[in-house]
Design an enzyme around this catalytic site. Structure first.
Site, mmCIF file in Angstrom:
data_model
loop_
_atom_site.group_PDB
_atom_site.id
_atom_site.type_symbol
_atom_site.label_atom_id
_atom_site.label_comp_id
_atom_site.label_asym_id
_atom_site.label_seq_id
_atom_site.Cartn_x
_atom_site.Cartn_y
_atom_site.Cartn_z
ATOM 1 N N TYR A 1 0.820 -1.210 0.000
ATOM 2 C CA TYR A 1 0.000 0.000 0.000
ATOM 3 C C TYR A 1 0.855 1.262 0.000
ATOM 4 C CZ TYR A 1 -4.699 -1.889 0.870
ATOM 5 O OH TYR A 1 -5.920 -2.498 0.752
ATOM 6 N N LYS B 1 2.748 -15.404 2.277
ATOM 7 C CA LYS B 1 2.915 -16.126 1.009
ATOM 8 C C LYS B 1 4.417 -16.411 0.888
ATOM 9 C CE LYS B 1 1.311 -17.661 -2.950
ATOM 10 N NZ LYS B 1 0.391 -18.787 -3.091
ATOM 11 N N ASP C 1 -3.501 -18.150 0.407
ATOM 12 C CA ASP C 1 -4.527 -18.809 -0.419
ATOM 13 C C ASP C 1 -5.226 -19.905 0.381
ATOM 14 O OD1 ASP C 1 -2.046 -20.069 -0.441
ATOM 15 O OD2 ASP C 1 -2.068 -20.594 -2.571
ATOM 16 N N ASP D 1 -6.543 -6.869 4.206
ATOM 17 C CA ASP D 1 -7.675 -6.204 3.540
ATOM 18 C C ASP D 1 -8.602 -7.248 2.927
ATOM 19 O OD1 ASP D 1 -9.202 -4.087 2.364
ATOM 20 O OD2 ASP D 1 -8.230 -4.557 0.459
ATOM 21 N N ASP E 1 -12.634 -8.847 4.488
ATOM 22 C CA ASP E 1 -13.958 -8.831 3.829
ATOM 23 C C ASP E 1 -14.559 -10.241 3.846
ATOM 24 O OD1 ASP E 1 -13.673 -6.098 3.116
ATOM 25 O OD2 ASP E 1 -14.608 -6.430 1.161
#
Ligand code: NAD
Ligand code: IPM
Ligand code: MN
Length: 355
Positions: free
Chosen positions: A141, A191, A223, A247, A251
């Site tokens: 970001y 990851k 994942d 982020d 959700d």
């Protein structure tokens, strides 16, 4: 005496939902004599239209000098084509960066009475009570970026991800400290099979974990974590992860509780902290008076608890929300046959009555 709260409604449903939360805060203030005062400030696309900047200095100054910030949401299709440096989203990113709000706490809990609202089967979702601890001021970001450059006769863009050891240590410590107040389990998500930043992340988490032998630690690739949230979400207590993975996963975690409109969040800094629902400005329902205000109202409760240490007042809000739901009131995102349909305003009123 008293507390100053900076309120930043923003765009879309932002005004409707922060109005609701302020009404509920005023109600607990009457009851508990907290001495709250509210400073309403502009940010986002509406501020850009008026002042040419999504984050006016006045707003930043008010936020810096506040005892806590209540934020609605920013953004919308109207501003999709403005200069990327002046997009509405830069308001929230700027506040996070400039106020050093390095840790974003996003709890997702499913009350037994609300399991039927989950898109997951009831037996999978029953008992979900997890907390995502998202690093909020670093990673991809905030790395260097290039919007466009010539490349091999065509065009390319890039965003750099970087993390330093102190940045990872700080968020990891907060995750472990929080786990000590919960079920003593931390899942670190990365990851590391592909990304160098993730390998540094994992090394650093392992080192910090040595200070917390009483807390169980495991690692998941992002994942796999996305899948585990759908198949077995009760395995999680505290999830600690980078800015972008947090982020996305938050959700997903939010919606397994039934509606993204329900979930609050706290962004913790050294001086002051910011509280906002995890959803966005919902342009599709803005101005219709139907947005679910509960995520923002519960963000107000988090503000009382974490920034003002007004535990009883925070409990009163959470209990009033639970009671309103138990009494059958539902905004359209959660409404089903047999329940009482309530718009933003009615939902706010029934919660206030129950405070
Ligand atoms: P969104 O969260 O705004 O909406 C996604 C879906 O959820 C929509 O169908 C919306 O109607 C529904 N929804 C969201 N909040 C709701 C509520 N309180 N009650 C009922 N339904 C609700 O996500 P999006 O559509 O991807 O983004 C819209 C804009 O918001 C974009 O500009 C985005 O950048 C911005 N955004 C801002 C923040 C923030 O300010 N912190 C967070 C996320 C997205
Ligand atoms: C969130 C939002 C923001 C983010 C956007 C609006 C910048 O999606 O708070 O989750 O990506 O952090
Ligand atoms: Mn998001």
């Amino acid at each position: 005496m008293g507390y100053k709260i900076t309120v930043i409604p923003g765009d879309g449903i932002g005004k409707e939902i922060t109005d609701s939360a302020v009404e509920v805060l005023k109600k607990v203030d009457e009851k508990f004599n907290l001495g709250l005062s509210f400073d309403f400030c502009e940010a986002g696309g509406t501020a850009y239209d008026k002042y040419g900047t999504p984050l006016p200095q006045e707003t930043l100054d008010s936020a810096k000098n506040s005892d806590g910030i209540l934020f609605g949401a920013v953004g919308g299709p109207k501003w999709d084509n403005v200069d990327p440096a002046l997009r509405p989203e830069k308001a929230i990113l700027g506040l996070r960066k400039q106020l050093g709000l390095y840790a974003n706490l996003r709890p997702a809990k499913v009350e037994d009475s609300l399991t039927e609202y989950s898109p997951l089967k009831e037996n999978r979702v029953k008992g979900v009570d997890l907390l995502i601890v998202r690093e909020l001021v670093g990673g991809i970001y905030f790395g260097e970026k290039c919007e466009s450059e010539p490349y091999n006769g065509t065009e390319r863009a890039w965003d750099l991800e970087n993390y330093s050891v102190p940045e990872v240590e700080r968020i990891t410590r907060l995750a472990f400290e929080t786990a000590r107040l919960r079920r003593h389990k931390v899942t670190s998500v990365d990851k590391a099979n592909v990304l160098a930043t993730s390998r540094l992340w994992r090394r650093t988490v392992l080192k910090v974990a040595e200070e917390y032998p009483d807390v169980e630690l495991n690692h998941l690739y992002v994942d796999n974590c996305a899948m585990q949230l759908a198949v077995n979400p009760t395995q999680f207590d505290v999830i600690v992860t980078s800015n972008i993975f947090g982020d996305i996963l938050s959700d997903e975690a939010a919606v397994i509780t039934g509606s993204i409109g329900m979930l609050p969040s706290a962004s913790i800094g050294e001086q002051t902290s910011l509280y906002e629902p995890i959803h966005g400005s919902a342009p599709d329902i803005a101005g219709k008076g139907i947005a679910n205000p509960i995520g923002t109202i519960l963000s107000g409760a988090m503000l009382l608890r974490y920034s003002l240490h007004e535990e009883k007042a925070a409990d009163a809000i959470e209990a009033a929300v639970a009671k309103a739901l138990a009494d059958g009131y539902r905004t359209p995102d959660l409404w089903r046959e047999g329940f009482t349909k309530a718009g933003t305003k009615e939902m706010t009123d029934v919660i206030c009555e129950r405070v």
